[in-house]
Write an enzyme that holds these catalytic residues in place. Structure first.
Site, PDB file in Angstrom:
ATOM      1  N   ARG A  34      12.679 110.607  10.956  1.00 50.27           N
ATOM      2  CA  ARG A  34      12.985 109.183  10.998  1.00 50.27           C
ATOM      3  C   ARG A  34      14.486 109.016  11.022  1.00 50.27           C
ATOM      4  O   ARG A  34      15.209 109.731  10.330  1.00 50.27           O
ATOM      5  CB  ARG A  34      12.452 108.455   9.756  1.00 50.27           C
ATOM      6  CG  ARG A  34      10.966 108.508   9.538  1.00 50.27           C
ATOM      7  CD  ARG A  34      10.571 107.586   8.397  1.00 50.27           C
ATOM      8  NE  ARG A  34       9.243 107.885   7.889  1.00 50.27           N
ATOM      9  CZ  ARG A  34       8.123 107.452   8.442  1.00 50.27           C
ATOM     10  NH1 ARG A  34       8.172 106.705   9.534  1.00 50.27           N
ATOM     11  NH2 ARG A  34       6.942 107.758   7.911  1.00 50.27           N
ATOM     12  N   ARG A  64       4.937 107.970  11.391  1.00 53.68           N
ATOM     13  CA  ARG A  64       4.259 106.684  11.215  1.00 53.68           C
ATOM     14  C   ARG A  64       5.255 105.538  11.072  1.00 53.68           C
ATOM     15  O   ARG A  64       6.232 105.634  10.333  1.00 53.68           O
ATOM     16  CB  ARG A  64       3.350 106.741   9.984  1.00 53.68           C
ATOM     17  CG  ARG A  64       2.431 105.551   9.838  1.00 53.68           C
ATOM     18  CD  ARG A  64       1.420 105.763   8.739  1.00 53.68           C
ATOM     19  NE  ARG A  64       2.042 106.219   7.499  1.00 53.68           N
ATOM     20  CZ  ARG A  64       1.395 106.252   6.341  1.00 53.68           C
ATOM     21  NH1 ARG A  64       0.129 105.897   6.282  1.00 53.68           N
ATOM     22  NH2 ARG A  64       2.004 106.670   5.245  1.00 53.68           N
ATOM     23  N   HIS A  94       7.821 117.663   9.777  1.00 52.95           N
ATOM     24  CA  HIS A  94       8.302 116.764   8.736  1.00 52.95           C
ATOM     25  C   HIS A  94       9.548 117.310   8.046  1.00 52.95           C
ATOM     26  O   HIS A  94      10.132 116.662   7.192  1.00 52.95           O
ATOM     27  CB  HIS A  94       7.167 116.556   7.713  1.00 52.95           C
ATOM     28  CG  HIS A  94       7.434 115.525   6.680  1.00 52.95           C
ATOM     29  ND1 HIS A  94       7.594 115.830   5.333  1.00 52.95           N
ATOM     30  CD2 HIS A  94       7.571 114.174   6.772  1.00 52.95           C
ATOM     31  CE1 HIS A  94       7.810 114.724   4.660  1.00 52.95           C
ATOM     32  NE2 HIS A  94       7.801 113.701   5.492  1.00 52.95           N
ATOM     33  N   TYR A 127      16.788 105.457  -0.933  1.00 51.43           N
ATOM     34  CA  TYR A 127      15.913 106.550  -1.363  1.00 51.43           C
ATOM     35  C   TYR A 127      16.746 107.609  -2.078  1.00 51.43           C
ATOM     36  O   TYR A 127      17.857 107.917  -1.648  1.00 51.43           O
ATOM     37  CB  TYR A 127      15.231 107.226  -0.166  1.00 51.43           C
ATOM     38  CG  TYR A 127      14.237 106.390   0.596  1.00 51.43           C
ATOM     39  CD1 TYR A 127      14.095 105.020   0.388  1.00 51.43           C
ATOM     40  CD2 TYR A 127      13.427 106.974   1.560  1.00 51.43           C
ATOM     41  CE1 TYR A 127      13.180 104.280   1.106  1.00 51.43           C
ATOM     42  CE2 TYR A 127      12.502 106.235   2.292  1.00 51.43           C
ATOM     43  CZ  TYR A 127      12.396 104.882   2.059  1.00 51.43           C
ATOM     44  OH  TYR A 127      11.491 104.142   2.772  1.00 51.43           O
ATOM     45  N   ARG A 223       5.890 110.126  -8.117  1.00 51.46           N
ATOM     46  CA  ARG A 223       6.122 108.693  -7.934  1.00 51.46           C
ATOM     47  C   ARG A 223       4.856 107.941  -7.544  1.00 51.46           C
ATOM     48  O   ARG A 223       4.589 106.847  -8.016  1.00 51.46           O
ATOM     49  CB  ARG A 223       7.184 108.462  -6.851  1.00 51.46           C
ATOM     50  CG  ARG A 223       7.631 107.004  -6.757  1.00 51.46           C
ATOM     51  CD  ARG A 223       8.313 106.694  -5.441  1.00 51.46           C
ATOM     52  NE  ARG A 223       7.366 106.569  -4.352  1.00 51.46           N
ATOM     53  CZ  ARG A 223       7.431 107.256  -3.225  1.00 51.46           C
ATOM     54  NH1 ARG A 223       8.363 108.147  -3.038  1.00 51.46           N
ATOM     55  NH2 ARG A 223       6.532 107.072  -2.272  1.00 51.46           N
ATOM     56  N   HIS A 251      12.298 109.875  -3.860  1.00 54.29           N
ATOM     57  CA  HIS A 251      11.776 110.535  -2.665  1.00 54.29           C
ATOM     58  C   HIS A 251      11.952 112.046  -2.687  1.00 54.29           C
ATOM     59  O   HIS A 251      11.344 112.753  -1.891  1.00 54.29           O
ATOM     60  CB  HIS A 251      12.488 109.939  -1.430  1.00 54.29           C
ATOM     61  CG  HIS A 251      11.878 110.323  -0.125  1.00 54.29           C
ATOM     62  ND1 HIS A 251      12.473 111.228   0.736  1.00 54.29           N
ATOM     63  CD2 HIS A 251      10.732 109.922   0.480  1.00 54.29           C
ATOM     64  CE1 HIS A 251      11.718 111.361   1.812  1.00 54.29           C
ATOM     65  NE2 HIS A 251      10.665 110.585   1.691  1.00 54.29           N
TER      66      HIS A 251
END
Length: 350
Positions: A34, A64, A94, A127, A223, A251
């Site tokens: 991302r 996503r 990822h 984050y 979390r 994160h």
């Protein structure tokens, strides 16, 4: 680096910007899961390609909510001469890694960043993520092998230091838990602290239950989703689970194993979920240098001592927010870490 307490712009972003214009840099390779809509990272990669460097960007089209954005960036990068790779069939990529290859005299040196978060300057302000800068030969060689794997040039099945899903990450994490079990069985103490976004993998949960039954003391900082039940008599009495909820979205993924006093610590992109361990390409790196190790252990200690932002998971699946005891000072993770960052920067005095 610990974002957002350390600036993303003057660390990670600066590395890529400087590499793009450094005449001694031969290649830049990175994964993009991302990034922001007006990404300075992507602009730096375009600049690097225009400067004649070999640039490889692995763009995940199945990220996503960012599918359309990533397609636009991929096309822009390709038009600029960047070698865009779309990952491996059946696996979502990822991982969060950058590799810079630089000529220094008569040798080649590799610089790397391995992180827990996306290369997104906007979310880096919201984050919390850790990132390791390194020029170690073994990690650089592992990342070279990883990019050869991602670009289809090899079927890499072993790595020197890195834990890579779906190759060796699951097995190594299970082995590290069993190592703590063995320490307890041999009369020593066992200790695990694991921080992640979600814990839902049945095998990892079952292995943690075994560790608890053997006497391993386990603290989990999760979390979001957690399918493990702490405090079950005879099963998970030695496990405590908290969730830190506050100003920033937690994160980062950190895995600490006491290992008989020879602490083993990893950071990386993977949660303990079947998708992360089996269906995605993830990278988790050991942190072995003394100062970064101390920073990570100190941060975990701050979170475990939190009595304001920490919510403790109960046996029945509910969460109870911790409160300071009588005559106990409030301890809020994000507030403590912001104060610490300001002190280190000299902005405030202790």
């Amino acid at each position: 680096m610990h974002h957002p307490y350390h600036s993303f712009a003057t660390t990670v972003q600066a590395l890529i910007n400087q590499a793009a214009v450094d005449p001694q840099v031969l290649a830049i390779k990175m994964t993009l899961y991302r990034t922001s809509g007006d990404s300075p990272i992507v602009n730096a990669l375009i600049t690097a390609a225009e400067n004649g460097k070999q640039v490889v960007a692995l763009v995940e089209l199945k990220a996503r909510f960012d599918e359309a954005n990533n397609i636009v960036w991929a096309r822009t990068l390709e038009k600029s001469g960047v070698h865009v790779v779309y990952g491996l069939a059946g696996l979502k990529t990822h991982t969060k890694v950058v590799l810079v290859v630089r000529k220094e005299g008569d040798r080649i040196r590799r610089y790397a960043h391995i992180g827990t978060g996306n290369y997104n300057p906007k979310t880096a302000k919201l984050y919390t993520d850790w990132g390791l800068f390194t020029c170690r030969e073994d990690l650089g060689s592992d990342l070279t092998d990883l990019f050869n794997f991602l670009t289809g040039y090899s079927r890499q099945r072993s790595y020197r230091k890195l834990l890579v899903a779906p190759v060796n990450l699951r097995d190594r994490m299970v082995a590290l838990i069993h190592q703590e079990i063995e320490h307890c069985r041999e009369g020593r103490s066992g200790r695990i602290v694991a921080k992640m976004n979600s814990l839902v993998d049945p095998q990892m949960i079952a292995t943690l239950y075994k560790a608890s039954q053997a006497g391993v003391k386990i603290d989990l900082i999760v979390r979001g989703m957690c399918c493990l039940r702490p405090g079950l008599e005879g099963i998970s009495e030695n496990i405590r689970v908290i969730s830190i909820i506050g100003r920033f979205l937690e994160h980062s993924r950190i895995f600490f194993f006491h290992n008989g006093g020879q602490e083993t610590v990893y950071i990386g992109s993977a949660d303990w979920m079947p998708r992360n361990l089996d269906r995605r390409v993830e990278v988790v790196t050991p942190v072995e240098a003394e100062n970064p190790l101390k920073e990570l252990e100190e941060m975990l200690g701050i979170m475990l001592a939190d009595n304001r932002q920490a919510w403790e998971l109960q046996l029945d699946g509910t969460y109870v927010q911790r409160q300071p005891a009588d005559n106990e000072a409030p301890a809020s993770t994000h507030q403590v870490l912001m104060q610490k960052a300001l002190q280190e920067a000299g902005a405030i005095k202790v």
